[in-house]
Design a protein around this motif. Structure first.
Motif, mmCIF file in Angstrom:
data_model
loop_
_atom_site.group_PDB
_atom_site.id
_atom_site.type_symbol
_atom_site.label_atom_id
_atom_site.label_comp_id
_atom_site.label_asym_id
_atom_site.label_seq_id
_atom_site.Cartn_x
_atom_site.Cartn_y
_atom_site.Cartn_z
ATOM 1 N N ASP A 168 -8.150 4.966 2.528
ATOM 2 C CA ASP A 168 -8.317 6.523 2.228
ATOM 3 C C ASP A 168 -9.327 7.157 3.305
ATOM 4 O O ASP A 168 -9.405 8.144 3.678
ATOM 5 C CB ASP A 168 -8.593 6.894 0.941
ATOM 6 N N ALA A 169 -10.501 6.229 3.192
ATOM 7 C CA ALA A 169 -11.723 6.620 4.141
ATOM 8 C C ALA A 169 -11.244 6.779 5.616
ATOM 9 O O ALA A 169 -11.580 7.733 6.408
ATOM 10 C CB ALA A 169 -12.675 6.027 3.979
ATOM 11 N N ASP A 193 -7.835 0.522 -2.007
ATOM 12 C CA ASP A 193 -7.261 1.598 -1.340
ATOM 13 C C ASP A 193 -8.287 2.577 -0.859
ATOM 14 O O ASP A 193 -7.984 3.544 0.148
ATOM 15 C CB ASP A 193 -6.189 2.503 -2.279
ATOM 16 N N ASP A 194 -9.567 2.425 -1.201
ATOM 17 C CA ASP A 194 -10.538 3.652 -0.772
ATOM 18 C C ASP A 194 -10.826 3.446 0.586
ATOM 19 O O ASP A 194 -11.175 4.317 1.219
ATOM 20 C CB ASP A 194 -11.795 3.287 -1.564
ATOM 21 N N ARG A 245 -8.294 7.380 6.730
ATOM 22 C CA ARG A 245 -7.010 8.412 6.918
ATOM 23 C C ARG A 245 -8.070 9.667 6.959
ATOM 24 O O ARG A 245 -7.678 10.598 7.777
ATOM 25 C CB ARG A 245 -6.153 8.433 5.724
ATOM 26 N N MET A 246 -9.098 9.920 6.259
ATOM 27 C CA MET A 246 -9.841 11.012 6.470
ATOM 28 C C MET A 246 -10.594 11.240 7.739
ATOM 29 O O MET A 246 -10.947 12.396 8.312
ATOM 30 C CB MET A 246 -11.020 11.044 5.174
ATOM 31 N N LYS A 273 0.714 -1.137 -0.041
ATOM 32 C CA LYS A 273 0.086 0.041 0.173
ATOM 33 C C LYS A 273 0.810 1.303 0.001
ATOM 34 O O LYS A 273 0.248 2.248 -0.093
ATOM 35 C CB LYS A 273 -0.882 0.068 1.250
ATOM 36 N N GLU A 326 -1.698 5.154 10.296
ATOM 37 C CA GLU A 326 -1.417 3.949 9.656
ATOM 38 C C GLU A 326 -1.071 2.685 10.518
ATOM 39 O O GLU A 326 -1.921 1.644 10.197
ATOM 40 C CB GLU A 326 0.001 3.983 8.840
#
Length: 274
Positions: A167-168, A163-164, A170-171, A96, A176
């Motif tokens: 990403d969600a 990856d979405d 992280r938002m 990733k 990590e």
């Protein structure tokens, strides 16, 4: 034609299953026979002279078989736990994170799969000797704490996760490490189960490395322990030897049957990822 294809496919599968099961059938048959029956010159699956109680009784009276199996459980469980601690973060980074040299590192992982453990046994032995760790649990565990197979399998599984999802996370403010522990690991249970079974089987059945690094009986693992039935004076006691082999095979069957569905799911996911 369809029925014939169906029949042929299942006939081939049944023949393959019988072929794979034949060594275990012979092992169990030999464990039930007397020594005279084994060397009678004629072979039969059904024993002509039964000696099951004597053979299995000798396993538990002449060997500390329980201690050997506890050693095997301790060593395999510890190896797997450390392998997971190392393999999962490495696999997550390779799958990733986009960084310079990632493909080179992954190629090194693939190349490492081609190196047999016997090829590096002497350097590892000398290193453990210099550290004074031979003839101990550490000698059985330390050489296997980094598993390139585990890194490869987990990387392949993580590649299949969109990856979405990360990403969600992280938002939402997750780091990590939190993503890895709280999101990736629960999703990776099938892959971890598949890797765990492969690791357990490999190290439970390992005879080569314990034979090299151990001397004291108290540290013996099951495969090394049952070698006691081969003596210079009496030769090989095939009945008790096969009975001991049956006993130490039981944990393998229990672990595989208990995790069979997750194992198949994990292997199927690996096969579908390029």
């Amino acid at each position: 034609m369809r029925h014939f294809s169906y029949f042929l496919r299942h006939a081939l599968l049944a023949a393959g299953a019988l072929f794979m099961a034949t060594p275990f059938i012979v092992m169990l048959s030999t464990a039930l026979k007397s020594q005279a029956n084994i060397f009678s010159g004629s072979f039969s699956i059904i024993p002509e002279q039964w000696a099951a109680s004597g053979n299995f009784g000798e396993v538990f009276t002449s060997l500390p078989i329980i201690q050997f199996m506890l050693n095997g459980a301790l060593v395999t469980a510890t190896i797997f736990c450390i392998q997971v601690l190392v393999a999962v973060p490495c696999a997550y980074a390779l799958a990733k994170f986009d960084f310079k040299g990632r493909n080179i590192l992954f190629n090194c992982v693939l190349w490492s799969l081609l190196i047999p453990p016997q090829a590096v046994a002497i350097p590892v032995f000398l290193e453990l000797h210099s550290l004074g760790l031979l003839n101990s649990y550490s000698a059985l565990i330390l050489p296997w704490t980094i598993s390139v197979l585990g890194i490869f399998l987990m990387r392949q599984f993580f590649m299949a996760i969109p990856d979405d999802i990360m990403d969600a996370a992280r938002m939402d403010g997750m780091g990590e490490i939190s993503i890895l522990i709280r999101i990736m690991l629960p999703m990776a249970v099938p892959a971890l189960t598949a890797f765990g079974i492969l690791s357990f089987i490999a190290h439970w059945n390992d005879f080569f490395w314990p034979l090299i690094c151990l001397q004291d009986v108290q540290y013996f693992t099951p495969p090394l322990g049952i070698a006691y039935f081969k003596t210079d004076d009496a030769g090989i006691k095939y009945g008790p030897l096969m009975a001991a082999a049956c006993v130490i095979t039981i944990p393998l069957l229990v672990v595989f049957l208990a995790a069979r569905d997750k194992f198949i799911q994990g292997v199927s996911v690996q096969a579908g990822v390029k």
